[in-house]
Design a protein around this motif. Structure first.
Motif: not given
Length: 830
Positions: A518, A522, A527-532, A561, A567, A569, A602
C-alpha cells in the motif's frame, strides 16, 4: 470517369487448360495414349483370343480325358492282378484241402513224410505244417520248421486265431530268409487225428516274385510298364516284380496306407516306396480276396507323353499363326496409318512453335485423315486471324495496365510514408507514457525516501545538540534506526519489482505484504486513486513467489486505475476460505482444501459479458493501441494456477471489477519443503561463538575492511572496533591487495561488492589466491544472481554474502561465525 477496357473473349476450355506446350496428364486410361499401330495389334490379339481359348479348352479336355483313361487303366490292371492273387489263394486252398484228409495226412512220423511229399507236388509253396491247439508245430514238411516252430512265432499265433481259410501276414520262419505268405485252414473238432488243429501252407515269396514277372510276358493283359505289388492286410509288401529283394517285408509309405483301410477298389497318385511319383490302381485287402492287396503302379508322365507332345505342337502352331498375324497387321498399320499420322504431327509441331502459316498436306477428301487435315487447316487459319486481332487489343491493354501500375506505386509510396509517420507517433506516445510512469514511480519513491532522510538528518542534528543527554541520544538513535529500516524496506520492494532478487516459492504473510504494498501504490497510482487494505487478522501463510505476487498485484492495481479515469478507490482484501464451503463460492475446478482469497476491487467502469469472457486471453486488451499489451490478466491467471490455485473475475458495467486470487495455504508438507530448501543468510542477530579460539595479534581478531564509500567505511570500522576487532581500512580493491602483498596479518576480510576498478568478486578471488582459506564477507545493496553464483563456487564454503544495511553487531557476529568455522576446518585438516 470510368473507362471500359476491352478484354478478349475467353479461349476454349481445352486450349486454356492444356495448351500445345502443356504436359500430358500423369495418369491416363490404358487406351487413351496408345498409338494406332498398337491399337491394331490389340485388335488382332482380340481376334486371336477365341482361337487361343479354344485351343486351351481342347488341350484341357484332352488332358482330363487322358487322366480319366489312366485312372480306369490302373484300376483295371489292379483287378487283373487281384485275379492272379485269387488264383494263388485258390491253389493254397486245394493244397490244404488235400492235407486235411486224415488218411492222406496220416499221423505221427507218417505225417511229416506225407506233408513233405504233398509239398513237393506244389513247387510254389515252401512248406506245409500242422499246428496243434497248444501252439506247437505237430508236424511239417520242412524239419527246420518243425524243430523251431512254436507259439512264439507270429505265423503260429495267427494259425490258432484263423476263423477259416484265409491268408496270413508276412513271416520269416527258420530256413526261409526270403519270407513266406502263410495260408491257414482250421480242421475243427471233428477231425479224428488232430481235433482243433490248423493246417498251414506257406508260399515262398521269391517264387511269388517270379510268378509276377511271368505275368508280363508277351500277350499278357498286364502292361509291361506297370509295377505289380501284392501286400498283406498290414500293408507289408509280399512280392514285387521290380526290386523285390529290396522292398519285401517293408510297409507301404504313409501316403499309400489309405488303400489298406479302403473297402472298394480305387486309384491314388502318390510317391511310391522307390521314390517315384506314380498313379496307383489297387484292390484293398478284404475277406473276399483273402485279405490280400493287389497294387499296380504306373509312371504317369510316361503315359501322358504323347498327349503333351500333341499339345506342344498345337501351341507352337498357334504361336506361329499369331506372330504372322501381328506382323501383317503392323506392316499394314505403318503403310496406311503411320505416314499420314506423322504428317499431321509435323504440322502440329510447327503450330505449337508459333508458325500458324503451316498447313497439313492434302490426303484426300474421302479419307478420314484427309478430313482431319482439312479441319486442322481451317482451325489454323482461324487462330491466325484471332491472334492478329488479339495482338492489337493486348497492346492497348498493356498500356492501360502500365498506367494503373504507376498510380498504384504512387499510392503505395504515400501509404508507406503515412505508416512511418504513424509508427513514429506511436513510438513517441509510448516513450511519453514510459516517462510519465517513471515520473509517478520516482515521485512515490522520492516521497518515501524524503521522509526517511528527514528523520535521519533531523535525528542526527538533534543527537549533536543533545550529546550530553544520554536518554535523548538513545531515543533519537532509535528513531534514526527505525527510519533506516523503513528505507531498507522501500529498497527491498524496489528490488522485488525490478526482478533483481531470486525468485522462489516461500511462505508469505499476506497481511504484511499488502500493508507494505500500500505504501508504494499510494504514491504510484496518483492522488485521485485511494488505496485501502482490508486483511483478516491471523491469516495463515500461503505458498507463493513473493516477487511474482507483488508484480501481479501491481498490475491489477494499474488496471484498476485505468478503469477509473475520474478517480476512485482500490481495495486490497484477504480472507481465509475453504473451497468445499458453499458460502465461499469457490470457482469451478478448484480442488478441496484451505485457501487465502486475495481480492483487488475497484469502483471503475466495469466490463460487459463479452469483454469479461475474453479478459484473460493473452494479448486481448480494450486499451488504445500502445497503452497495453493484454498480458496482465493472462500472467495473473498463469501465476495463480502455477501456485496451485486459480483466478476469478467478477464485473458489471458501471459497478466496478473484482479480481480474486485463490492461493493455497501452507500445509505440513510445504512447510517441511521450505525448511529443507536452501535459504539466503538471515539478517537477524545470532549468538556469536566464543572468540577466544580465534588466533589474532594482541588477542584481537584483525579484519581488513574495503569500501569505496568513506562514510560507510568509517561507520563500519568504528562499529567493528567497538565489538572488539582490530580493523585495517582500504578505499578500493588494489589498495587492499597492496596491504596483503605487504604481509599484513589478517584473520578475515569484509569488502563491498560493487566498487570501481576491482569489484568485490575479483578482489575475493585475488585475496584467496594470496591467502588460501582467508574468510571473506561481501556486502551488497542488492542480491545479484551473478554474485551469488560466483561465491557459491569458492573453496572451503566460508565466504558469505550479506545485504546492506547491517549493524555493527550483526557484522561482528558474521565475522565471528566465519572465524569459528575456519578454525574448525583447520583443526579437522590437522
Amino acid at each position: 470517369m470510368h473507362h471500359r477496357v476491352w478484354r478478349p473473349a475467353p479461349e476454349p476450355r481445352l486450349s486454356r487448360e492444356r495448351g500445345a506446350d502443356a504436359a500430358p496428364p500423369r495418369r491416363r486410361e490404358w487406351n487413351g495414349g496408345a498409338r494406332v499401330s498398337t491399337r491394331l495389334l490389340l485388335i488382332a490379339a482380340t481376334c486371336l483370343l477365341p482361337l487361343v481359348g479354344l485351343q486351351v479348352a481342347v488341350g484341357v479336355a484332352q488332358w482330363s480325358e487322358r487322366k480319366a483313361q489312366l485312372d480306369g487303366l490302373a484300376a483295371h490292371q489292379a483287378g487283373l492282378l487281384k485275379g492272379n492273387a485269387d488264383g494263388i489263394a485258390e491253389g493254397a486252398r486245394i493244397l490244404l484241402a488235400a492235407a486235411a484228409i486224415p488218411e492222406f495226412r496220416g499221423s505221427g512220423d507218417e505225417c511229416a513224410g506225407r506233408l513233405a511229399k504233398l509239398s513237393g507236388g506244389a513247387p510254389g509253396f515252401a512248406f506245409v505244417a500242422l499246428v496243434d491247439p497248444g501252439g506247437r508245430v505237430a508236424c511239417a514238411s520242412d524239419p527246420a520248421v518243425a524243430a523251431a516252430g512254436g507259439e512264439g512265432d507270429r505265423w503260429v499265433r495267427d494259425a490258432l486265431a484263423a476263423p477259416g481259410f484265409t491268408a496270413g501276414r508276412f513271416a520269416r520262419p527258420p530256413g526261409h530268409p526270403g519270407g513266406v505268405l502263410p495260408f491257414y485252414l482250421p480242421l475243427g473238432a471233428a477231425d479224428a487225428t488232430a481235433p482243433g488243429a490248423t493246417l498251414v501252407a506257406a508260399m515262398d515269396l521269391n517264387l511269388l516274385e517270379q510268378h509276377l514277372n511271368g505275368l508280363k510276358r508277351a500277350g499278357s493283359p498286364l502292361l509291361a510298364n506297370g509295377v505289380l505289388t501284392i501286400a498283406d492286410a498290414d500293408g507289408v509288401i509280399l512280392a514285387r516284380d521290380a526290386r523285390h529283394a529290396e522292398f519285401v517285408g517293408k510297409g507301404f509309405p504313409p501316403a499309400a496306407m489309405p488303400l489298406v483301410s479302403a473297402t472298394e477298389p480305387g486309384t491314388l497318385r502318390l510317391r511310391s516306396i522307390d521314390g517315384t511319383d506314380r498313379l496307383v490302381g489297387y484292390t484293398p485287402p478284404t475277406p473276399a480276396n483273402h485279405r490280400l492287396a493287389a497294387v499296380v503302379g504306373f509312371h504317369e508322365p510316361q503315359l501322358m507323353a504323347d498327349v503333351e507332345r500333341a499339345l506342344r505342337r498345337a501351341a507352337a502352331l498357334l504361336g506361329a499363326v499369331g506372330l504372322a498375324a501381328f506382323g501383317l497387321t503392323l506392316w499394314v498399320a505403318r503403310r496406311s496409318i503411320a505416314r499420314p499420322t506423322r504428317a499431321l504431327l509435323a504440322v502440329a509441331k510447327r503450330w505449337r512453335e508459333g508458325d500458324l502459316s503451316a498447313r497439313a498436306p492434302d490426303l484426300g477428301r474421302r479419307s478420314e485423315f484427309g478430313q482431319i487435315a482439312a479441319a486442322y487447316n481451317e482451325m489454323a487459319a482461324a487462330l491466325q486471324r484471332r491472334e492478329k486481332e488479339a495482338r492489337g487489343y493486348t497492346e492497348a491493354l498493356e498500356a492501360r495496365v502500365a498506367e494503373r501500375t504507376r498510380e498504384l506505386v504512387e499510392a503505395n509510396d504515400r501509404l508507406r510514408v503515412e505508416i512511418a509517420e504513424r509508427r513514429n507517433a506511436e513510438t513517441a506516445l509510448l516513450q511519453a507514457q514510459k516517462v510519465q510512469a517513471m515520473g509517478q514511480l520516482a515521485g512515490g519513491i522520492a516521497h518515501d525516501f524524503n521522509n526517511v532522510l528527514q528523520a535521519v538528518s533531523g535525528g542526527a542534528i538533534l543527537i549533536r545538540r543533545r550529546a550530553g543527554d544520554a536518554a535523548a541520544v538513545e531515543r533519537l538513535a532509535g528513531m534514526v534506526e527505525d527510519a533506516a529500516r523503513r528505507g531498507e524496506a522501500v529498497t527491498r520492494r524496489l528490488l522485488a519489482f525490478s526482478r533483481r532478487e531470486e525468485l522462489r516459492a516461500d511462505a508469505l504473510d499476506l497481511g504484511e505484504l499488502l500493508g507494505g504494498l500500500r505504501e508504494v501504490l499510494a504514491a504510484t497510482l496518483g492522488a485521485k486513486i485511494r488505496v485501502e487494505v482490508d486483511a483478516e487478522a491471523g491469516l495463515p501463510p500461503v505458498l507463493a513467489d513473493r516477487g511474482q505476487l507483488e508484480t501481479v498485484l501491481v498490475n491489477l492495481a494499474t488496471n484498476a486505475r485505468d478503469a477509473m479515469p475520474d478517480g476512485g478507490t482500490v481495495v486490497f482484501s484477504a480472507a481465509a476460505e475453504r473451497a468445499e464451503d458453499a458460502a465461499a463460492a469457490a470457482p469451478d475446478g478448484l480442488g478441496p482444501g484451505g485457501y487465502v482469497r486475495v481480492m483487488v476491487a475497484d469502483t471503475g467502469e466495469g466490463m460487459d459479458a463479452a469483454t469479461l469472457a475474453r479478459a484473460t486471453e493473452p494479448f486481448f486488451t480494450t486499451k488504445p493501441l500502445g497503452q497495453g499489451t493484454g498480458l496482465g490478466l493472462a500472467m495473473a491467471r498463469g501465476f495463480a494456477e502455477g501456485s496451485g490455485g486459480t483466478l476469478a473475475i467478477a464485473s458489471e458495467p458501471g459497478r466496478g471489477t473484482r479480481v480474486s486470487l485463490w492461493l493455497p495455504i501452507v500445509v505440513d508438507g510445504d512447510a517441511r519443503r521450505l525448511r529443507e530448501a536452501p535459504l539466503e543468510p538471515p539478517v537477524e542477530r545470532r549468538p556469536a561463538p566464543p572468540r577466544a579460539a580465534t588466533p589474532a595479534p594482541a588477542g584481537r581478531p584483525r579484519v581488513l575492511l574495503v569500501d569505496d564509500e568513506a562514510m560507510v567505511r568509517d561507520v563500519l570500522a568504528a562499529q567493528l572496533r567497538d565489538e572488539g576487532f582490530d580493523v585495517l581500512e582500504a578505499g578500493e580493491g588494489y589498495a587492499a591487495l597492496a596491504l596483503l602483498d605487504r604481509g599484513e596479518a589478517l584473520d578475515a576480510m569484509v569488502s563491498d561488492l560493487a566498487m570501481p576498478g576491482l569489484d568485490g568478486v575479483a578482489l575475493t578471488r585475488e585475496a584467496k589466491r594470496r591467502r588460501p582459506g582467508l574468510p571473506v564477507i561481501l556486502l551488497t545493496g542488492y542480491a545479484a544472481d551473478a554474485a551469488a553464483l560466483a561465491l557459491g563456487s569458492d573453496e572451503g564454503g566460508v565466504s558469505a554474502l550479506v545485504r546492506k544495511p547491517i549493524t555493527g553487531a550483526e557484522l561482528a557476529d558474521r565475522v565471528a561465525m566465519l572465524l569459528h568455522a575456519h578454525d574448525r576446518r583447520l583443526q579437522a585438516a590437522g
